[in-house]
Design a protein around this motif. Structure first.
Motif, short mmCIF file in Angstrom:
data_model
loop_
_atom_site.label_atom_id
_atom_site.label_comp_id
_atom_site.label_asym_id
_atom_site.label_seq_id
_atom_site.Cartn_x
_atom_site.Cartn_y
_atom_site.Cartn_z
N PHE A 1 0.73 -1.07 0.03
CA PHE A 1 -0.16 0.05 0.13
C PHE A 1 0.83 1.18 0.02
CE2 PHE A 1 -2.76 -3.04 2.31
CZ PHE A 1 -3.90 -3.04 1.31
N GLY A 2 2.12 1.29 -0.03
CA GLY A 2 3.18 2.49 0.08
C GLY A 2 3.06 2.54 1.69
N GLY A 3 4.02 3.57 1.82
CA GLY A 3 4.70 3.85 3.46
C GLY A 3 4.80 5.20 3.64
N ASN A 4 3.68 6.21 3.06
CA ASN A 4 3.46 7.31 3.71
C ASN A 4 2.98 7.47 4.99
OD1 ASN A 4 0.69 7.91 3.82
ND2 ASN A 4 0.54 7.90 1.50
N VAL A 5 3.14 8.78 5.67
CA VAL A 5 2.75 8.86 7.12
C VAL A 5 1.58 8.47 7.47
CG1 VAL A 5 2.87 10.26 9.11
CG2 VAL A 5 4.60 10.64 7.53
N ALA A 6 0.59 8.91 6.68
CA ALA A 6 -0.95 8.57 6.91
C ALA A 6 -1.31 7.20 7.00
CB ALA A 6 -1.83 9.32 6.07
N GLN A 7 -0.70 6.43 5.71
CA GLN A 7 -0.87 5.00 5.55
C GLN A 7 -0.16 4.18 7.01
OE1 GLN A 7 0.65 4.79 1.60
NE2 GLN A 7 -1.38 4.74 0.86
N ILE B 1 -2.32 4.48 10.00
CA ILE B 1 -3.50 3.49 10.04
C ILE B 1 -3.16 1.98 10.07
CG2 ILE B 1 -5.24 2.77 8.56
CD1 ILE B 1 -5.55 5.57 7.35
N ILE B 2 -2.05 1.67 9.44
CA ILE B 2 -1.65 0.11 9.38
C ILE B 2 -1.26 -0.26 10.79
CG2 ILE B 2 -0.22 -1.70 8.48
CD1 ILE B 2 -0.23 -0.04 5.95
N ASP B 3 -0.27 0.62 11.40
CA ASP B 3 0.08 0.37 12.70
C ASP B 3 -1.22 0.11 13.69
OD1 ASP B 3 2.73 0.28 12.34
OD2 ASP B 3 2.93 2.44 12.81
N GLN B 4 -2.29 1.08 13.35
CA GLN B 4 -3.35 1.05 14.43
C GLN B 4 -4.10 -0.22 14.08
OE1 GLN B 4 -6.07 4.20 13.72
NE2 GLN B 4 -7.79 3.45 14.97
N ILE B 5 -4.70 -0.62 13.01
CA ILE B 5 -5.41 -1.63 12.73
C ILE B 5 -4.95 -2.89 12.03
CG2 ILE B 5 -7.19 -0.20 11.97
CD1 ILE B 5 -6.84 -0.92 9.01
N VAL C 1 -11.45 -5.16 -1.31
CA VAL C 1 -10.71 -4.27 -0.39
C VAL C 1 -10.07 -3.10 -1.36
CG1 VAL C 1 -8.11 -4.60 0.35
CG2 VAL C 1 -9.72 -6.32 0.89
N LEU C 2 -9.76 -2.21 -1.13
CA LEU C 2 -9.15 -0.91 -1.95
C LEU C 2 -8.00 -1.17 -2.29
CD1 LEU C 2 -10.82 1.81 0.25
CD2 LEU C 2 -11.75 0.84 -1.84
N ASP C 3 -7.31 -0.65 -3.29
CA ASP C 3 -5.90 -0.74 -3.99
C ASP C 3 -5.06 0.12 -2.97
OD1 ASP C 3 -7.18 -2.18 -5.99
OD2 ASP C 3 -7.29 -0.56 -7.25
N GLU C 4 -5.57 1.11 -2.21
CA GLU C 4 -4.81 1.79 -1.45
C GLU C 4 -5.33 2.11 -0.01
OE1 GLU C 4 -4.10 5.81 -2.77
OE2 GLU C 4 -5.99 5.85 -3.71
N ILE C 5 -4.76 2.37 0.95
CA ILE C 5 -5.19 2.62 2.28
C ILE C 5 -5.71 4.11 2.38
CG2 ILE C 5 -4.69 3.05 4.73
CD1 ILE C 5 -4.49 0.06 4.02
N LEU C 6 -6.90 4.36 2.56
CA LEU C 6 -7.40 5.77 2.49
C LEU C 6 -7.98 6.22 3.99
CD1 LEU C 6 -9.51 5.37 -0.72
CD2 LEU C 6 -7.32 6.64 -0.41
N PRO C 7 -7.47 7.09 4.51
CA PRO C 7 -7.89 7.61 5.74
C PRO C 7 -9.55 7.97 5.72
CG PRO C 7 -5.76 8.60 5.42
CD PRO C 7 -6.21 7.85 3.92
N LEU C 8 -10.20 7.88 6.87
CA LEU C 8 -11.76 8.18 6.37
C LEU C 8 -11.69 9.69 6.29
CD1 LEU C 8 -13.35 5.99 9.09
CD2 LEU C 8 -13.41 5.64 6.78
N ALA C 9 -11.00 10.49 6.86
CA ALA C 9 -11.03 11.66 6.92
C ALA C 9 -10.63 12.29 5.23
CB ALA C 9 -9.89 12.50 7.51
N ASP C 10 -10.16 11.18 4.36
CA ASP C 10 -10.14 11.70 3.23
C ASP C 10 -11.45 11.25 2.23
OD1 ASP C 10 -7.42 12.68 3.81
OD2 ASP C 10 -6.40 11.08 2.84
#
Length: 352
Positions: free
Chosen positions: A79-85, A88-92, A327-336
Motif C-alpha cells: 500500500f505504500g509507506g507514507n505517514v498517514a498510511q 493506519i496500518i500500525d493502528q489496525i 478491498v481497496l487498492d490503497e489505504i484511505l483515511p476516513l478523513a479523506d
C-alpha cells in the motif's frame, strides 16, 4: 441446484470480477492440460498422508526466530509507506508470523489487516539457503500457484477475493504474495487455514504453467486486527430495471467498502450445466448485480468506481439478498473520504 455455478456449496452465491474470472480460467486451463494426479484432491490427499513419514514439514512462527516484522513493514510494499498510511496500518494491522517449510522453501504469513467483512494478508515466500527463489528474468506478475494458493476462512458464508505477487527487494531470496478476501458475513475473530501447492509461472507462449518450486505448505492463524469500519445509512431505496433495490447497509473503512442490498424480486437462474453461464443467467447477473453502481468519492473530488466488485447473490423468500464490495487498492483515511454512492443514493462519510 437452481443456480449457474455449483462447483461447491460456497460458490453458489459468489460473483467474480473479470480479473478474478481470468485468473480462475487460466488456472483451470493449466490444470486440465497438466493431467497430473496431484491436481485431484482425493489422490493428492492420499499421497500427502502416505508421505507424512518422510516429508519434513516444519510449521512454526517467525516470531520464535526473532524476525517478526511489524504490520507497517509488511504492508509497505503493498500500500505504500507514507505517514498517514503507516499510522493506519500500525493502528489496525497485526503481525502474524505463522509459517510452513517444504522442499527448502518457507511460506510465512507476515501480517493481516482488514475490517468487519474484508481482510488483506501478505505472505513471504523464501528459500532457506538464501539463493534466488525465481529463475533470472522471471516477473512476479507471471506467477501463480499450481493448486491451492491462499487462506480459507472458518465462516458460514460466501467469500471471494484475489491474489497477486510482488517483489519488495529484487536483491534478496524472497517474494511476497498478497491476498484479499471479502465475505458476506463478519470475519473478525475467525480462524484462517492457509494452504499452498506448487509455485509456478505462466508461460504465455505455451499457455501452460511451469513449476518453479514444487511443494505443499499448510498452516493456520487467527484473523485478528482492529476493525475501523463505520456503517452508513440503511433502508434507502432506488429503482432500476423495473425493480426496487433497498440498501440494507453500507460499510466503509480505510481498507474496504461493502454494500448489502435487497431486490424486491427473486433472481431466476436457468438449469445450465455446472460451470457454464447461459445468456439468461448473464442477464440476471447484470440486472441484480453488475449494473448496481457503487462510487467512492474522496474529499479532493477523485471518484473511485467500485461497480465491478465481487460479492454474492442469494434468493430468499421471494426477494434477492446481495452483497457487493472489495478491498481497496490503497489505504484511505476516513478523513479523506467524502461519500459512498449506491445506485445514485449518496451516503456522506461523517468527519470526526
Amino acid at each position: 441446484m437452481n443456480r449457474p455455478f455449483d462447483y461447491q456449496q460456497e460458490l453458489d452465491t459468489l460473483h467474480f470480477t473479470p480479473e478474478q474470472k481470468s485468473r480462475i480460467a487460466g488456472q483451470a486451463l493449466t490444470a486440465a492440460r497438466q493431467a497430473s494426479p496431484r491436481r485431484h484432491r482425493p489422490v493428492r490427499r492420499t499421497l500427502l498422508i502416505a508421505a507424512a513419514a518422510v516429508l519434513v514439514l516444519a510449521v512454526g512462527t517467525a516470531g520464535a526466530t526473532g524476525i517478526l516484522k511489524s504490520a507497517a513493514e509488511s504492508f509497505a510494499g503493498v500500500f505504500g509507506g507514507n505517514v498517514a498510511q503507516t499510522e493506519i496500518i500500525d493502528q489496525i494491522g497485526r503481525p502474524i508470523g505463522a509459517s510452513a517449510t517444504d522442499n527448502g522453501v518457507t511460506i510465512t504469513a507476515d501480517a493481516i489487516l482488514g475490517d468487519q467483512y474484508n481482510a488483506c494478508i501478505v505472505y513471504t515466500i523464501s528459500r532457506d539457503d538464501g539463493q534466488p527463489l525465481l529463475p533470472e528474468g522471471t516477473s512476479p506478475k507471471s506467477l501463480l500457484m499450481g493448486g491451492f494458493g491462499g487462506a480459507d476462512l472458518s465462516i458460514r458464508g460466501g467469500c471471494h477475493g484475489s491474489s497477486w505477487f510482488i517483489d519488495e527487494n529484487p536483491d534478496d531470496s524472497a517474494i511476497q504474495m498478497v491476498q484479499s478476501l471479502s465475505a458476506d458475513v463478519p470475519i473478525t475473530s475467525c480462524t484462517a487455514t492457509a494452504e499452498f501447492q506448487d509455485l509456478c509461472y505462466f508461460d504465455e507462449e505455451t499457455g501452460s504453467s511451469i513449476p518453479v518450486v514444487e511443494g505443499h505448505w499448510k498452516f493456520r492463524f487467527d484473523v485478528d486486527y482492529e476493525d475501523a469500519s463505520i456503517t452508513l445509512g440503511g433502508g434507502e431505496a432506488f429503482e432500476q430495471g423495473g425493480m426496487t433495490f433497498t440498501v440494507d447497509k453500507v460499510t466503509v473503512s480505510p481498507v474496504a467498502v461493502q454494500v448489502a442490498y435487497t431486490v424486491d424480486s427473486p433472481v431466476q437462474w436457468s438449469d445450465a450445466p455446472s460451470g457454464r453461464q447461459s445468456d439468461g443467467d448473464r442477464r440476471e447477473m447484470e440486472r441484480y448485480f453488475e449494473n448496481v453502481e457503487i462510487l467512492l468519492t474522496k474529499t479532493d473530488g477523485t471518484v473511485i468506481d467500485l461497480s465491478t466488485s465481487g460479492g454474492s447473490i442469494k434468493p430468499k423468500g421471494g426477494v434477492t439478498v446481495c452483497t457487493k464490495g472489495r478491498v481497496l487498492d490503497e489505504i484511505l483515511p476516513l478523513a479523506d473520504l467524502e461519500s459512498v454512492s449506491v445506485g445514485g443514493v449518496v451516503y456522506p462519510v461523517p468527519q470526526v
